[in-house]
Motif scaffolding. Structure first.
Motif, PDB file in Angstrom:
ATOM      1  N   ASP A 193       0.808  -1.224   0.000  1.00 27.45           N
ATOM      2  CA  ASP A 193       0.000   0.000   0.000  1.00 27.45           C
ATOM      3  C   ASP A 193       0.840   1.273   0.000  1.00 27.45           C
ATOM      4  OD1 ASP A 193       0.819  -0.703   2.634  1.00 27.45           O
ATOM      5  OD2 ASP A 193      -0.636   0.722   3.451  1.00 27.45           O
ATOM      6  N   LYS A 194       2.145   1.149   0.240  1.00 28.16           N
ATOM      7  CA  LYS A 194       3.018   2.317   0.271  1.00 28.16           C
ATOM      8  C   LYS A 194       3.823   2.500  -1.013  1.00 28.16           C
ATOM      9  CE  LYS A 194       3.855   2.273   5.297  1.00 28.16           C
ATOM     10  NZ  LYS A 194       3.579   3.686   5.634  1.00 28.16           N
ATOM     11  N   ILE A 195       3.699   1.573  -1.955  1.00 26.51           N
ATOM     12  CA  ILE A 195       4.579   1.577  -3.135  1.00 26.51           C
ATOM     13  C   ILE A 195       3.840   2.022  -4.387  1.00 26.51           C
ATOM     14  CG2 ILE A 195       6.099   0.185  -4.591  1.00 26.51           C
ATOM     15  CD1 ILE A 195       6.467  -1.677  -2.162  1.00 26.51           C
ATOM     16  N   ASN A 196       4.375   3.029  -5.060  1.00 23.08           N
ATOM     17  CA  ASN A 196       3.843   3.535  -6.323  1.00 23.08           C
ATOM     18  C   ASN A 196       4.905   3.342  -7.396  1.00 23.08           C
ATOM     19  OD1 ASN A 196       1.271   5.327  -5.431  1.00 23.08           O
ATOM     20  ND2 ASN A 196       2.872   5.431  -3.899  1.00 23.08           N
ATOM     21  N   PHE A 197       4.530   2.774  -8.517  1.00 23.61           N
ATOM     22  CA  PHE A 197       5.484   2.318  -9.522  1.00 23.61           C
ATOM     23  C   PHE A 197       5.161   2.929 -10.888  1.00 23.61           C
ATOM     24  CE2 PHE A 197       6.334  -1.637 -12.331  1.00 23.61           C
ATOM     25  CZ  PHE A 197       7.537  -1.134 -12.769  1.00 23.61           C
ATOM     26  N   ILE A 198       6.137   3.620 -11.469  1.00 20.91           N
ATOM     27  CA  ILE A 198       5.981   4.235 -12.790  1.00 20.91           C
ATOM     28  C   ILE A 198       6.968   3.575 -13.745  1.00 20.91           C
ATOM     29  CG2 ILE A 198       6.150   6.375 -14.122  1.00 20.91           C
ATOM     30  CD1 ILE A 198       5.531   7.887 -11.519  1.00 20.91           C
ATOM     31  N   TYR A 199       6.472   3.113 -14.894  1.00 17.85           N
ATOM     32  CA  TYR A 199       7.354   2.420 -15.831  1.00 17.85           C
ATOM     33  C   TYR A 199       6.997   2.775 -17.271  1.00 17.85           C
ATOM     34  CZ  TYR A 199       3.457  -0.817 -16.724  1.00 17.85           C
ATOM     35  OH  TYR A 199       2.233  -1.351 -17.077  1.00 17.85           O
ATOM     36  N   THR A 200       7.885   2.393 -18.180  1.00 21.30           N
ATOM     37  CA  THR A 200       7.652   2.600 -19.600  1.00 21.30           C
ATOM     38  C   THR A 200       8.147   1.372 -20.358  1.00 21.30           C
ATOM     39  OG1 THR A 200       8.021   4.141 -21.447  1.00 21.30           O
ATOM     40  CG2 THR A 200       9.895   3.695 -20.037  1.00 21.30           C
ATOM     41  N   GLU A 201       7.580   1.106 -21.503  1.00 18.40           N
ATOM     42  CA  GLU A 201       7.995  -0.049 -22.291  1.00 18.40           C
ATOM     43  C   GLU A 201       9.343   0.212 -22.969  1.00 18.40           C
ATOM     44  OE1 GLU A 201       4.970  -1.228 -25.012  1.00 18.40           O
ATOM     45  OE2 GLU A 201       3.805  -2.287 -23.487  1.00 18.40           O
ATOM     46  N   GLY A 202      10.089  -0.861 -23.209  1.00 15.29           N
ATOM     47  CA  GLY A 202      11.362  -0.738 -23.897  1.00 15.29           C
ATOM     48  C   GLY A 202      12.483  -0.199 -23.039  1.00 15.29           C
ATOM     49  N   ASP A 203      12.275  -0.151 -21.734  1.00 16.04           N
ATOM     50  CA  ASP A 203      13.279   0.362 -20.806  1.00 16.04           C
ATOM     51  C   ASP A 203      14.223  -0.782 -20.424  1.00 16.04           C
ATOM     52  OD1 ASP A 203      14.771   1.485 -18.805  1.00 16.04           O
ATOM     53  OD2 ASP A 203      13.062   2.145 -17.599  1.00 16.04           O
ATOM     54  N   LYS A 204      15.456  -0.738 -20.885  1.00 15.60           N
ATOM     55  CA  LYS A 204      16.390  -1.825 -20.610  1.00 15.60           C
ATOM     56  C   LYS A 204      16.885  -1.834 -19.171  1.00 15.60           C
ATOM     57  CE  LYS A 204      18.024  -2.559 -25.321  1.00 15.60           C
ATOM     58  NZ  LYS A 204      19.204  -2.662 -26.221  1.00 15.60           N
ATOM     59  N   TRP A 205      16.763  -0.688 -18.492  1.00 21.24           N
ATOM     60  CA  TRP A 205      17.147  -0.666 -17.080  1.00 21.24           C
ATOM     61  C   TRP A 205      16.046  -1.245 -16.211  1.00 21.24           C
ATOM     62  CZ3 TRP A 205      22.063   0.005 -16.197  1.00 21.24           C
ATOM     63  CH2 TRP A 205      22.820   0.788 -17.058  1.00 21.24           C
ATOM     64  N   CYS A 206      14.809  -1.113 -16.665  1.00 20.27           N
ATOM     65  CA  CYS A 206      13.670  -1.700 -15.950  1.00 20.27           C
ATOM     66  C   CYS A 206      12.903  -2.569 -16.952  1.00 20.27           C
ATOM     67  CB  CYS A 206      12.771  -0.608 -15.382  1.00 20.27           C
ATOM     68  SG  CYS A 206      11.398  -1.230 -14.391  1.00 20.27           S
ATOM     69  N   PRO A 207      13.425  -3.757 -17.258  1.00 18.86           N
ATOM     70  CA  PRO A 207      12.873  -4.638 -18.289  1.00 18.86           C
ATOM     71  C   PRO A 207      11.629  -5.376 -17.801  1.00 18.86           C
ATOM     72  CG  PRO A 207      14.734  -5.691 -17.248  1.00 18.86           C
ATOM     73  CD  PRO A 207      14.648  -4.314 -16.648  1.00 18.86           C
TER      74      PRO A 207
END
Length: 239
Positions: A184-198
């Motif tokens: 409940d404390k974690i918010n996660f933002i991501y994008t496709e094609g991100d090799k650092w966050c695959p």
């Protein structure tokens, strides 16, 4: 009373861009007071991977404890900074209101280059490698926009720091299951094609996040004003 925020940068922690972004966030959120916690302050050739990890955890922990004497803190972290944001949450859950991890690097990068950074790391301990290669600005294509406004000395320092931090994180994989109960404390933002966050990291983090946002913003958004402002709009959608 203003709410307390703490921003942990990514690698190579070029402070001018993060400080500018803090100003932009605070303009949009006048009741938020953000402290910048730069990983660059502990840069040292004398620290090995384990020592650096411990030193940064203690450094960030001390800042958090000082800030949270009266209020809980919102921790915003970009890229490699997210590893430490999650470590803080793991260690001090009662001191943190929420963490916002943006394009987090938690040890599952698809950049094969990371397997070879040991070579310049080792050479740099004995030869002035950085002083030589830093003359060629195209060696850091992914930081091209940052490099344009950085002096030669700053470039050398950030290159050395960036290589060193890559070495520190090669064998670091955050065990996300250890903080699943803090979802409940974690918010996660991501994008496709991100090799650092695959995809592997995205899959793991989705399972332990209360809010996930997929965006069309590049991993290196911090270097461009328009992209930073876009990310501020995304932050506004998080509870």
């Amino acid at each position: 009373m203003k709410k307390k925020g703490m921003l942990i940068p990514g690698n190579p922690a070029i402070s001018s861009y993060y400080l500018r972004w803090i100003e932009e966030i605070e303009i949009e959120n006048p009741l938020l007071d953000i402290t910048y916690a730069s990983s660059y302050v502990l840069f040292s050739k004398k620290l090995n991977s384990v020592q650096y990890d411990q030193a940064l955890r203690e450094y960030y922990g001390n800042i958090l404890l000082e800030m949270s004497k009266e209020d809980k803190v919102t921790v915003i972290a970009h890229s490699a900074g997210s590893y430490f944001a999650l470590r803080l949450l793991e260690q001090f859950p009662d001191k943190i209101e929420k963490v916002i991890i943006i394009f987090p690097y938690i040890g599952y990068s698809k950049y094969s280059l990371l397997n070879f950074v040991y070579i310049p790391y080792i050479i740099d301990r004995f030869l002035p490698l950085v002083e030589f290669v830093s003359r060629y600005k195209n060696i850091l294509l992914m930081y091209e926009k940052q490099i344009q406004n950085i002096s030669s000395e700053q470039l050398k320092a950030n290159l050395r720091f960036g290589v060193r931090q890559c070495v520190y994180f090669i064998d670091k994989k955050f065990p996300v299951e250890t903080i699943a109960y803090l979802k409940d404390k974690i918010n996660f933002i991501y994008t496709e094609g991100d090799k650092w966050c695959p995809p592997k990291a995205i899959e793991l983090l989705k399972n332990i996040s209360s809010q996930c946002r997929k965006v069309e913003i590049p991993h290196g958004f911090i270097s461009t004003e328009s992209e930073r402002l876009k990310m501020i709009e995304v932050l506004k959608t998080l509870n």
